[in-house]
Design a protein around this motif. Structure first.
Motif, PDB file in Angstrom:
ATOM      1  N   VAL A   6       0.855  -1.182   0.000  1.00  0.00           N
ATOM      2  CA  VAL A   6       0.000   0.000   0.000  1.00  0.00           C
ATOM      3  C   VAL A   6       0.891   1.232   0.000  1.00  0.00           C
ATOM      4  O   VAL A   6       1.689   1.437   0.916  1.00  0.00           O
ATOM      5  CB  VAL A   6      -0.936   0.016   1.238  1.00  0.00           C
ATOM      6  N   VAL A  32       0.887   5.314   0.135  1.00  0.00           N
ATOM      7  CA  VAL A  32       0.050   6.420   0.583  1.00  0.00           C
ATOM      8  C   VAL A  32       0.537   7.681  -0.125  1.00  0.00           C
ATOM      9  O   VAL A  32       1.724   8.010  -0.059  1.00  0.00           O
ATOM     10  CB  VAL A  32       0.135   6.600   2.119  1.00  0.00           C
ATOM     11  N   ARG A  42      -5.378  12.743  -5.227  1.00  0.00           N
ATOM     12  CA  ARG A  42      -5.868  11.835  -6.265  1.00  0.00           C
ATOM     13  C   ARG A  42      -5.038  11.907  -7.545  1.00  0.00           C
ATOM     14  O   ARG A  42      -4.719  10.879  -8.145  1.00  0.00           O
ATOM     15  CB  ARG A  42      -7.330  12.148  -6.579  1.00  0.00           C
ATOM     16  N   VAL A  95      -7.640   3.969  -3.830  1.00  0.00           N
ATOM     17  CA  VAL A  95      -8.608   4.017  -2.743  1.00  0.00           C
ATOM     18  C   VAL A  95      -8.457   5.344  -2.015  1.00  0.00           C
ATOM     19  O   VAL A  95      -7.343   5.725  -1.646  1.00  0.00           O
ATOM     20  CB  VAL A  95      -8.377   2.858  -1.741  1.00  0.00           C
ATOM     21  N   ARG A  96      -9.567   6.040  -1.807  1.00  0.00           N
ATOM     22  CA  ARG A  96      -9.557   7.288  -1.037  1.00  0.00           C
ATOM     23  C   ARG A  96      -9.515   6.931   0.441  1.00  0.00           C
ATOM     24  O   ARG A  96     -10.307   6.113   0.918  1.00  0.00           O
ATOM     25  CB  ARG A  96     -10.805   8.102  -1.347  1.00  0.00           C
ATOM     26  N   ASP A  97      -8.599   7.553   1.168  1.00  0.00           N
ATOM     27  CA  ASP A  97      -8.437   7.288   2.593  1.00  0.00           C
ATOM     28  C   ASP A  97      -8.759   8.563   3.362  1.00  0.00           C
ATOM     29  O   ASP A  97      -7.874   9.343   3.682  1.00  0.00           O
ATOM     30  CB  ASP A  97      -7.004   6.830   2.878  1.00  0.00           C
ATOM     31  N   LEU A 115      -9.847  10.803   6.530  1.00  0.00           N
ATOM     32  CA  LEU A 115      -9.773  10.770   7.981  1.00  0.00           C
ATOM     33  C   LEU A 115     -11.173  11.024   8.530  1.00  0.00           C
ATOM     34  O   LEU A 115     -12.022  11.593   7.858  1.00  0.00           O
ATOM     35  CB  LEU A 115      -8.807  11.844   8.485  1.00  0.00           C
ATOM     36  N   ALA A 131      -8.193  14.399   1.465  1.00  0.00           N
ATOM     37  CA  ALA A 131      -7.946  12.997   1.780  1.00  0.00           C
ATOM     38  C   ALA A 131      -6.630  12.526   1.181  1.00  0.00           C
ATOM     39  O   ALA A 131      -6.176  13.040   0.163  1.00  0.00           O
ATOM     40  CB  ALA A 131      -9.081  12.133   1.229  1.00  0.00           C
ATOM     41  N   GLN A 132      -6.028  11.549   1.836  1.00  0.00           N
ATOM     42  CA  GLN A 132      -4.893  10.864   1.237  1.00  0.00           C
ATOM     43  C   GLN A 132      -5.454   9.802   0.309  1.00  0.00           C
ATOM     44  O   GLN A 132      -6.578   9.344   0.483  1.00  0.00           O
ATOM     45  CB  GLN A 132      -4.037  10.204   2.313  1.00  0.00           C
ATOM     46  N   TRP A 133      -4.657   9.410  -0.659  1.00  0.00           N
ATOM     47  CA  TRP A 133      -5.065   8.361  -1.590  1.00  0.00           C
ATOM     48  C   TRP A 133      -4.104   7.197  -1.469  1.00  0.00           C
ATOM     49  O   TRP A 133      -2.894   7.383  -1.310  1.00  0.00           O
ATOM     50  CB  TRP A 133      -5.115   8.907  -3.009  1.00  0.00           C
ATOM     51  N   LEU A 134      -4.646   6.008  -1.552  1.00  0.00           N
ATOM     52  CA  LEU A 134      -3.856   4.786  -1.458  1.00  0.00           C
ATOM     53  C   LEU A 134      -3.789   4.134  -2.831  1.00  0.00           C
ATOM     54  O   LEU A 134      -4.772   4.104  -3.561  1.00  0.00           O
ATOM     55  CB  LEU A 134      -4.495   3.799  -0.481  1.00  0.00           C
ATOM     56  N   GLU A 160       3.098   1.868   3.291  1.00  0.00           N
ATOM     57  CA  GLU A 160       2.631   1.424   4.618  1.00  0.00           C
ATOM     58  C   GLU A 160       3.164   0.027   4.878  1.00  0.00           C
ATOM     59  O   GLU A 160       3.139  -0.833   4.011  1.00  0.00           O
ATOM     60  CB  GLU A 160       1.103   1.377   4.659  1.00  0.00           C
TER      61      GLU A 160
END
Length: 81
Positions: free
Chosen positions: A7, A9, A13, A36-38, A40, A49-52, A79
């Motif tokens: 993963v 991070v 986007r 994937v949108r991460d 909080l 948002a952070q993106w994965l 990660e």
């Protein structure tokens, strides 16, 4: 066969989309990475948002250190599982 995933991070986007494209070219991936949108807790704005970027690596051929360095080039990180 194992279910190994990496993963990455990333800060936004656009970066995540570009990373997913370059990953395939640089590492010769058989399968396209998942984005994937991460968000909080309490975040409503997708821009914050952070993106994965999730990579399946069932054969264990991707070097975690190389992925760490690659993510760092994009102001991101890998990660640990």
């Amino acid at each position: 066969m194992s279910d190994v995933r990496h993963v990455l991070v990333l800060p936004d986007r656009d970066t995540a989309e570009e990373v997913a494209e370059v990953l395939g070219e640089r590492f010769g991936l058989d399968e396209e990475p998942q984005l994937v949108r991460d968000a909080l807790a309490g975040e409503d704005d997708a821009e914050d948002a952070q993106w994965l970027v999730v990579l399946r690596d069932e054969e264990g051929r991707l070097d975690p250190r190389e992925l760490d360095e690659f993510a760092g080039e994009w102001e991101g990180w890998r990660e640990e599982p």
